[in-house]
Design a protein around this motif. Structure first.
Motif, PDB file in Angstrom:
ATOM      1  N   PHE A   1      10.522 -10.003  -7.610  1.00  0.00           N
ATOM      2  CA  PHE A   1      11.329  -9.548  -6.478  1.00  0.00           C
ATOM      3  C   PHE A   1      11.344  -8.032  -6.327  1.00  0.00           C
ATOM      4  CE2 PHE A   1      13.030 -13.739  -7.566  1.00  0.00           C
ATOM      5  CZ  PHE A   1      12.887 -14.363  -6.341  1.00  0.00           C
ATOM      6  N   ALA A   2      11.055  -7.289  -7.401  1.00  0.00           N
ATOM      7  CA  ALA A   2      11.074  -5.828  -7.318  1.00  0.00           C
ATOM      8  C   ALA A   2       9.878  -5.296  -6.550  1.00  0.00           C
ATOM      9  CB  ALA A   2      11.106  -5.225  -8.721  1.00  0.00           C
ATOM     10  N   ARG A   3       8.744  -5.986  -6.604  1.00  0.00           N
ATOM     11  CA  ARG A   3       7.557  -5.512  -5.879  1.00  0.00           C
ATOM     12  C   ARG A   3       7.657  -5.938  -4.416  1.00  0.00           C
ATOM     13  NH1 ARG A   3       2.024  -5.238  -9.417  1.00  0.00           N
ATOM     14  NH2 ARG A   3       2.911  -4.193 -11.228  1.00  0.00           N
ATOM     15  N   ASP A   4       8.547  -5.270  -3.726  1.00  0.00           N
ATOM     16  CA  ASP A   4       8.820  -5.569  -2.320  1.00  0.00           C
ATOM     17  C   ASP A   4       9.560  -4.372  -1.735  1.00  0.00           C
ATOM     18  OD1 ASP A   4       8.965  -6.930   0.073  1.00  0.00           O
ATOM     19  OD2 ASP A   4      10.196  -8.575  -0.688  1.00  0.00           O
ATOM     20  N   LEU A   5       9.740  -4.363  -0.427  1.00  0.00           N
ATOM     21  CA  LEU A   5      10.654  -3.403   0.192  1.00  0.00           C
ATOM     22  C   LEU A   5      12.054  -3.945  -0.029  1.00  0.00           C
ATOM     23  CD1 LEU A   5       8.724  -2.646   3.500  1.00  0.00           C
ATOM     24  CD2 LEU A   5       8.678  -1.378   1.343  1.00  0.00           C
TER      25      LEU A   5
ATOM     26  N   ASP B   1       5.196 -15.467  -1.788  1.00  0.00           N
ATOM     27  CA  ASP B   1       4.930 -16.086  -0.491  1.00  0.00           C
ATOM     28  C   ASP B   1       4.857 -15.052   0.636  1.00  0.00           C
ATOM     29  OD1 ASP B   1       7.545 -15.316  -0.425  1.00  0.00           O
ATOM     30  OD2 ASP B   1       8.369 -17.271   0.132  1.00  0.00           O
ATOM     31  N   ARG B   2       4.524 -13.806   0.274  1.00  0.00           N
ATOM     32  CA  ARG B   2       4.464 -12.753   1.281  1.00  0.00           C
ATOM     33  C   ARG B   2       3.047 -12.581   1.820  1.00  0.00           C
ATOM     34  NH1 ARG B   2       6.929  -9.228  -3.291  1.00  0.00           N
ATOM     35  NH2 ARG B   2       8.681 -10.585  -3.755  1.00  0.00           N
ATOM     36  N   GLU B   3       2.951 -12.016   2.993  1.00  0.00           N
ATOM     37  CA  GLU B   3       1.640 -11.728   3.545  1.00  0.00           C
ATOM     38  C   GLU B   3       0.969 -10.614   2.741  1.00  0.00           C
ATOM     39  OE1 GLU B   3       1.619 -10.907   7.684  1.00  0.00           O
ATOM     40  OE2 GLU B   3       2.729 -12.715   8.238  1.00  0.00           O
ATOM     41  N   ASP B   4      -0.346 -10.707   2.606  1.00  0.00           N
ATOM     42  CA  ASP B   4      -1.091  -9.667   1.902  1.00  0.00           C
ATOM     43  C   ASP B   4      -1.076  -8.370   2.713  1.00  0.00           C
ATOM     44  OD1 ASP B   4      -1.758 -11.385  -0.159  1.00  0.00           O
ATOM     45  OD2 ASP B   4      -3.630 -12.020   0.772  1.00  0.00           O
ATOM     46  N   VAL B   5      -1.154  -7.249   2.006  1.00  0.00           N
ATOM     47  CA  VAL B   5      -1.205  -5.948   2.663  1.00  0.00           C
ATOM     48  C   VAL B   5      -2.560  -5.790   3.353  1.00  0.00           C
ATOM     49  CG1 VAL B   5      -1.200  -3.456   2.283  1.00  0.00           C
ATOM     50  CG2 VAL B   5       0.404  -4.921   1.019  1.00  0.00           C
ATOM     51  N   ASP B   6      -2.532  -5.381   4.613  1.00  0.00           N
ATOM     52  CA  ASP B   6      -3.751  -5.103   5.370  1.00  0.00           C
ATOM     53  C   ASP B   6      -4.192  -3.683   5.020  1.00  0.00           C
ATOM     54  OD1 ASP B   6      -5.665  -4.408   7.286  1.00  0.00           O
ATOM     55  OD2 ASP B   6      -4.732  -5.630   8.844  1.00  0.00           O
ATOM     56  N   LEU B   7      -5.137  -3.556   4.110  1.00  0.00           N
ATOM     57  CA  LEU B   7      -5.527  -2.238   3.608  1.00  0.00           C
ATOM     58  C   LEU B   7      -6.152  -1.374   4.697  1.00  0.00           C
ATOM     59  CD1 LEU B   7      -6.963  -3.138   0.091  1.00  0.00           C
ATOM     60  CD2 LEU B   7      -4.877  -1.843   0.574  1.00  0.00           C
ATOM     61  N   ASP B   8      -6.930  -1.968   5.570  1.00  0.00           N
ATOM     62  CA  ASP B   8      -7.551  -1.183   6.636  1.00  0.00           C
ATOM     63  C   ASP B   8      -6.498  -0.600   7.571  1.00  0.00           C
ATOM     64  OD1 ASP B   8     -10.086  -1.649   5.659  1.00  0.00           O
ATOM     65  OD2 ASP B   8     -10.431  -3.398   6.938  1.00  0.00           O
ATOM     66  N   ALA B   9      -5.536  -1.426   7.958  1.00  0.00           N
ATOM     67  CA  ALA B   9      -4.466  -0.960   8.846  1.00  0.00           C
ATOM     68  C   ALA B   9      -3.605   0.083   8.147  1.00  0.00           C
ATOM     69  CB  ALA B   9      -3.618  -2.138   9.311  1.00  0.00           C
ATOM     70  N   ALA B  10      -3.327  -0.132   6.844  1.00  0.00           N
ATOM     71  CA  ALA B  10      -2.539   0.843   6.088  1.00  0.00           C
ATOM     72  C   ALA B  10      -3.277   2.171   5.981  1.00  0.00           C
ATOM     73  CB  ALA B  10      -2.221   0.291   4.702  1.00  0.00           C
ATOM     74  N   HIS B  11      -4.565   2.105   5.756  1.00  0.00           N
ATOM     75  CA  HIS B  11      -5.401   3.317   5.685  1.00  0.00           C
ATOM     76  C   HIS B  11      -5.293   4.118   6.983  1.00  0.00           C
ATOM     77  CE1 HIS B  11      -9.045   5.752   5.774  1.00  0.00           C
ATOM     78  NE2 HIS B  11      -9.215   5.526   4.474  1.00  0.00           N
TER      79      HIS B  11
ATOM     80  N   LEU C   1       3.700  -3.449  -3.769  1.00  0.00           N
ATOM     81  CA  LEU C   1       4.313  -4.509  -2.968  1.00  0.00           C
ATOM     82  C   LEU C   1       3.747  -5.896  -3.262  1.00  0.00           C
ATOM     83  CD1 LEU C   1       4.456  -2.639   0.467  1.00  0.00           C
ATOM     84  CD2 LEU C   1       6.376  -3.146  -1.057  1.00  0.00           C
ATOM     85  N   THR C   2       2.894  -6.003  -4.285  1.00  0.00           N
ATOM     86  CA  THR C   2       2.275  -7.286  -4.591  1.00  0.00           C
ATOM     87  C   THR C   2       2.605  -7.704  -6.023  1.00  0.00           C
ATOM     88  OG1 THR C   2       0.443  -6.729  -3.100  1.00  0.00           O
ATOM     89  CG2 THR C   2       0.118  -8.581  -4.615  1.00  0.00           C
ATOM     90  N   PRO C   3       3.527  -8.645  -6.207  1.00  0.00           N
ATOM     91  CA  PRO C   3       3.837  -9.112  -7.562  1.00  0.00           C
ATOM     92  C   PRO C   3       2.695  -9.940  -8.130  1.00  0.00           C
ATOM     93  CG  PRO C   3       5.052 -10.396  -5.947  1.00  0.00           C
ATOM     94  CD  PRO C   3       4.367  -9.305  -5.191  1.00  0.00           C
TER      95      PRO C   3
END
Length: 204
Positions: free
Chosen positions: A127-131, A18-28, A62-64
């Motif tokens: 749960f491991a694929r998270d901060l 139920d987490r927000e998807d990673v914003d790849l452009d912003a992360a880049h 970060l994405t299970p």
């Protein structure tokens, strides 16, 4: 003519994070800015593709993966410990964004239903694929199995090495942190708890 009993259907729950998807452009862009802040030239030949690689690597970590939690009726009334030892664990320390890795030992005393064995590893990954911090990760796995499987007891032990300890600060390479979380009979009954720790090899 003897009519065979109908085989009870398996029960399946689709599990999604139920987490927000990673914003790849912003992360880049953030990785590019970080390289500049570290005194490196992100346009150099060797670093030109690094921001994309790092952004995609963090998105993966970060994405299970989604999975089906498959359970079956405990028709035989099995009431002994079911234990999966040495489940690989990889996660990211939320304080330093450095990895920690090790193994999880996950066990439960079945109630009315039993779990497909591979799903124990899937729950750990969920749960491991998270901060994370290891203490919370351990408790989240135990709590989730208690709430979704309704077993008579649950036990989780995680042993992990943290790169934030091995590569910086005290630089305690090889040091492993052990955490545990218990519910039900594995918490309340001394003999059951002792059996669990003995089988995990952690002597809790």
């Amino acid at each position: 003519m003897k009519v065979p009993h109908a085989i009870p259907a398996q029960r399946t729950l689709r599990v999604v994070h139920d987490r927000e998807d990673v914003d790849l452009d912003a992360a880049h862009k953030a990785v590019t800015d970080l390289l500049v802040a570290l005194g490196r030239n992100p346009m150099s030949e060797h670093l030109a593709d690094t921001p994309r690689r790092v952004a995609e690597a963090y998105a993966e970590m970060l994405t299970p993966r989604e999975f089906n939690l498959t359970t079956f009726p405990n028709d035989e009334g099995y009431d002994e410990l079911v234990l999966a030892r040495g489940i690989p664990v990889q996660s990211l320390c939320q304080h330093h964004l450095l990895p920690f890795h090790g193994v999880a030992h996950v066990g439960y005393l079945p109630g009315e239903r039993i779990l497909g064995l591979s799903k124990l590893a899937r729950v750990v990954e969920l749960f491991a694929r998270d901060l994370q911090v290891q203490e919370r990760l351990t408790k989240q796995v135990a709590d989730w199995l208690r709430d979704h499987l309704a077993p008579k007891g649950v036990g989780v032990v995680i042993e992990a090495e943290h790169m934030c300890m091995a590569l910086r600060g005290v630089r305690a390479t090889g040091s492993r942190t052990l955490t545990s979380a218990m519910h039900g009979q594995l918490r309340d009954d001394a003999r059951s708890r002792q059996e669990f720790f003995a089988l995990t090899g952690t002597n809790g």
